[in-house]
Design a protein around this motif. Structure first.
Motif, PDB file in Angstrom:
ATOM      1  N   VAL A 225       0.825  -1.211   0.000  1.00 48.21           N
ATOM      2  CA  VAL A 225       0.000   0.000   0.000  1.00 48.21           C
ATOM      3  C   VAL A 225       0.859   1.260   0.000  1.00 48.21           C
ATOM      4  O   VAL A 225       0.527   2.252  -0.643  1.00 48.21           O
ATOM      5  N   LYS A 226       1.949   1.230   0.774  1.00 49.99           N
ATOM      6  CA  LYS A 226       2.821   2.405   0.934  1.00 49.99           C
ATOM      7  C   LYS A 226       2.002   3.632   1.356  1.00 49.99           C
ATOM      8  O   LYS A 226       1.943   4.644   0.643  1.00 49.99           O
ATOM      9  N   PRO A 227       1.369   3.558   2.525  1.00 54.24           N
ATOM     10  CA  PRO A 227       0.484   4.648   2.955  1.00 54.24           C
ATOM     11  C   PRO A 227       1.244   5.939   3.223  1.00 54.24           C
ATOM     12  O   PRO A 227       2.430   5.931   3.564  1.00 54.24           O
ATOM     13  N   THR A 228       0.541   7.051   3.078  1.00 58.37           N
ATOM     14  CA  THR A 228       1.115   8.349   3.439  1.00 58.37           C
ATOM     15  C   THR A 228       0.785   8.693   4.891  1.00 58.37           C
ATOM     16  O   THR A 228       1.434   9.546   5.486  1.00 58.37           O
ATOM     17  N   PHE A 229      -0.231   8.031   5.442  1.00 56.97           N
ATOM     18  CA  PHE A 229      -0.499   8.140   6.874  1.00 56.97           C
ATOM     19  C   PHE A 229      -1.227   6.886   7.310  1.00 56.97           C
ATOM     20  O   PHE A 229      -1.821   6.168   6.486  1.00 56.97           O
ATOM     21  N   MET A 230      -1.174   6.601   8.598  1.00 52.97           N
ATOM     22  CA  MET A 230      -1.899   5.452   9.127  1.00 52.97           C
ATOM     23  C   MET A 230      -2.230   5.709  10.585  1.00 52.97           C
ATOM     24  O   MET A 230      -1.447   6.316  11.313  1.00 52.97           O
ATOM     25  N   CYS A 231      -3.405   5.272  10.993  1.00 44.04           N
ATOM     26  CA  CYS A 231      -3.807   5.370  12.388  1.00 44.04           C
ATOM     27  C   CYS A 231      -3.622   4.015  13.057  1.00 44.04           C
ATOM     28  O   CYS A 231      -3.892   2.970  12.455  1.00 44.04           O
ATOM     29  N   SER A 232      -3.152   4.053  14.287  1.00 41.79           N
ATOM     30  CA  SER A 232      -2.796   2.828  14.977  1.00 41.79           C
ATOM     31  C   SER A 232      -3.139   2.948  16.448  1.00 41.79           C
ATOM     32  O   SER A 232      -3.710   3.947  16.911  1.00 41.79           O
ATOM     33  N   VAL A 233      -2.784   1.910  17.184  1.00 38.95           N
ATOM     34  CA  VAL A 233      -2.892   1.917  18.641  1.00 38.95           C
ATOM     35  C   VAL A 233      -1.505   1.624  19.187  1.00 38.95           C
ATOM     36  O   VAL A 233      -0.661   1.053  18.498  1.00 38.95           O
ATOM     37  N   PRO A 234      -1.215   2.026  20.415  1.00 40.18           N
ATOM     38  CA  PRO A 234       0.129   1.849  20.960  1.00 40.18           C
ATOM     39  C   PRO A 234       0.651   0.414  20.877  1.00 40.18           C
ATOM     40  O   PRO A 234       1.847   0.200  20.634  1.00 40.18           O
ATOM     41  N   ARG A 235      -0.226  -0.559  21.078  1.00 40.69           N
ATOM     42  CA  ARG A 235       0.222  -1.952  21.104  1.00 40.69           C
ATOM     43  C   ARG A 235       0.950  -2.348  19.823  1.00 40.69           C
ATOM     44  O   ARG A 235       1.959  -3.055  19.861  1.00 40.69           O
ATOM     45  N   ILE A 236       0.452  -1.885  18.685  1.00 39.52           N
ATOM     46  CA  ILE A 236       1.077  -2.239  17.410  1.00 39.52           C
ATOM     47  C   ILE A 236       2.436  -1.563  17.275  1.00 39.52           C
ATOM     48  O   ILE A 236       3.428  -2.187  16.859  1.00 39.52           O
ATOM     49  N   LEU A 237       2.517  -0.284  17.651  1.00 40.03           N
ATOM     50  CA  LEU A 237       3.793   0.424  17.559  1.00 40.03           C
ATOM     51  C   LEU A 237       4.814  -0.175  18.524  1.00 40.03           C
ATOM     52  O   LEU A 237       6.005  -0.271  18.201  1.00 40.03           O
ATOM     53  N   GLU A 238       4.361  -0.584  19.694  1.00 40.72           N
ATOM     54  CA  GLU A 238       5.257  -1.221  20.648  1.00 40.72           C
ATOM     55  C   GLU A 238       5.783  -2.550  20.111  1.00 40.72           C
ATOM     56  O   GLU A 238       6.961  -2.886  20.288  1.00 40.72           O
ATOM     57  N   LYS A 239       4.929  -3.299  19.436  1.00 42.94           N
ATOM     58  CA  LYS A 239       5.351  -4.581  18.863  1.00 42.94           C
ATOM     59  C   LYS A 239       6.378  -4.381  17.753  1.00 42.94           C
ATOM     60  O   LYS A 239       7.353  -5.130  17.642  1.00 42.94           O
ATOM     61  N   ILE A 240       6.152  -3.380  16.908  1.00 42.41           N
ATOM     62  CA  ILE A 240       7.096  -3.104  15.824  1.00 42.41           C
ATOM     63  C   ILE A 240       8.450  -2.682  16.407  1.00 42.41           C
ATOM     64  O   ILE A 240       9.505  -3.160  15.975  1.00 42.41           O
ATOM     65  N   HIS A 241       8.408  -1.829  17.403  1.00 45.28           N
ATOM     66  CA  HIS A 241       9.639  -1.387  18.059  1.00 45.28           C
ATOM     67  C   HIS A 241      10.380  -2.569  18.669  1.00 45.28           C
ATOM     68  O   HIS A 241      11.602  -2.720  18.509  1.00 45.28           O
TER      69      HIS A 241
END
Length: 471
Positions: free
Chosen positions: A224-240
């Motif tokens: 998709v290569k998004p220009t923006f995306m909405c998320s929740v902290p849990r997903i960002l923490e998992k990626i980190h």
């Protein structure tokens, strides 16, 4: 599958015609019990076109919660995703006397009260030209969204069309989203945050890819290569955590990642405060970007302007880490009772560990007991079946912060409803906004931040050629 918003609109009108032909009356409830998928959008839009009121049930809900929501909302129609959900509804049938039609998205069975989606669409096509639509006003109820139930039985929040329009217009006024944007929508559409995003996509007219399967987020981002995306902290923490864990396998990679992150965050801090970046540090930042940071951005498709995080508190250190990698994280705050978002950080004005300024048209004040009062045209009408009740959050809530703002209210009037909110362990961005310690007498949503919290008082036009894509 790829469709324009005009295609989606036609699907919604067909679905609406079928609902009316099936006997749905103005103001009657249509419940959607499904994960995030393209059909959800046009079933939701169709329910609105038919003059109905949409409510929703998380597909993972326990039978007792399903019964409570559908019974409390007096659901007349349910759109169900799976055979297991249909079986659960069949078991609850005697407890749901007002439920007359179940629409199956997978189309595997039919009979009795069960109708496959294809049959509903065919019925709508046949009556579309002659089926009248109900006229709607801003004061009509658009949705009944149920609270999480963490402090008691889930309560139905009555949100009008005026409420949703106020939310969308305040987000448009922030000027973050445009027709040339691209996003991946995977958040639960049963939640107020997801619902607002689904409506915002139509209002702003940007390209939206829809896939609620979390296992496919990584591959979807690459495509998709998004220009923006909405998320929740849990997903960002998992990626980190995944990036950090991947580097642990090699001492060299671990040191390189730590060095690159340190360099990037130091540079970011200097740039944020307007200080000069030393030449040596600038060279180091370029090297760090080429060796490490560019790859992190690439995992999100490589062209993100920002990530928006809400529905919980994100560790400021993780937000800074993403920011150092060139991925701006805009934390925000909201609640179902206020139509989703009430405050949001802005690009170029990010304060980590805060939820930013209130949205235009939103007023924020502090009560004498530490409650945060929110006044906006987006605030709910009342709780379903309990108009005298006040919203209340648990004292341990950490998902939002005291909201401080430098933005003056736009469009809010003294007649706008107030929602009360208190949150712990988070703070907000600064303000000359009218934050006060006065006690208000308006009906409100209540929660409390801890006394030890750091608080600084301080806020459809679309191009039919743009499209939605489901995966």
């Amino acid at each position: 599958m790829s469709e324009t918003w005009a295609d989606t609109g036609r699907r919604a009108r067909v679905f609406a015609a079928a609902l009316i032909d099936l006997g749905l009356q103005h103001g009657e409830r249509v419940a959607i019990m499904s994960g995030t998928r393209y059909e959800w959008l046009w079933c939701d839009y169709g329910a609105i076109c038919a003059g109905g009121v949409r409510t929703s049930v998380y597909p993972s809900s326990l039978p007792a919660d399903v019964e409570h929501i559908l019974s409390d909302a007096s659901a007349r129609v349910v759109v169900a995703e799976s055979a297991a959900q249909i079986d659960a509804l069949r078991d609850l049938r005697s407890a749901l006397p007002e439920l007359t039609v179940v629409i199956s998205l997978d189309g595997s069975r039919e009979g009795d009260w069960l109708v496959p989606l294809e049959g509903v669409v065919s019925r709508g096509e046949s009556v579309l030209a002659v089926q009248p639509y109900e006229a709607l006003t801003g004061d009509d109820i658009a949705a009944i969204l149920y609270t999480s139930g963490t402090t008691g039985r889930a309560k139905g929040v009555l949100l009008t069309h005026r409420s949703w329009n106020a939310t969308l217009e305040s987000l448009i006024a922030v000027d973050l989203l445009h027709e040339d944007d691209v996003t991946l929508l995977w958040l639960p559409l049963a939640h107020a945050f997801g619902k607002a995003l689904s409506l915002m996509a139509v209002r702003a007219g940007y390209l939206t890819y829809i896939d609620g399967n979390l296992d496919r987020i990584a591959s979807n981002l690459d495509e998709v290569k998004p220009t923006f995306m909405c998320s929740v902290p849990r997903i960002l923490e998992k990626i980190h955590a995944r990036v950090k864990t991947g580097a642990e396998a090699s001492p060299v990679k671990r040191r390189l990642l730590d060095w690159a992150a340190s360099v990037a965050m130091t540079t970011q801090e200097l740039e944020t405060t307007g200080e000069r970046v030393p030449r040596k540090l600038g060279v180091q930042t370029k090297v760090a970007d080429a060796l490490v940071l560019k790859k992190i951005r690439g995992a999100f498709g490589g062209r993100l302007r920002f990530l928006s995080s809400g529905s919980g508190a994100l560790d400021p250190a993780i937000a800074k880490w993403f920011g150092g990698a060139g991925i701006t994280v805009l934390e925000g705050c909201g609640l179902t009772e206020a139509g989703s978002t009430t405050s949001l950080n802005r690009i170029g004005e990010v304060e980590y560990g805060t939820v930013g300024k209130p949205l235009p048209g939103t007023e924020v004040a502090f009560d004498t007991d530490g409650e945060i009062l929110v006044r906006s045209a987006s605030v709910m009408k009342e709780y379903h079946g309990n108009p005298e009740a006040r919203p209340r959050r648990s004292p341990t809530t950490v998902g939002c912060a005291p909201v401080k703002s430098a933005c003056s209210p736009i469009g809010a009037t003294s007649a706008s409803p107030i929602a009360r909110r208190t949150c712990s362990r988070r703070r907000t961005a600064s303000t000359s906004h009218r934050a006060s310690s006065r006690r208000a007498s308006w009906p409100c949503a209540r929660t409390r931040h801890s006394s030890s919290s750091s608080v600084r008082a301080a806020g459809s036009s679309s191009d039919s050629s743009r499209s939605t894509r489901s995966r």
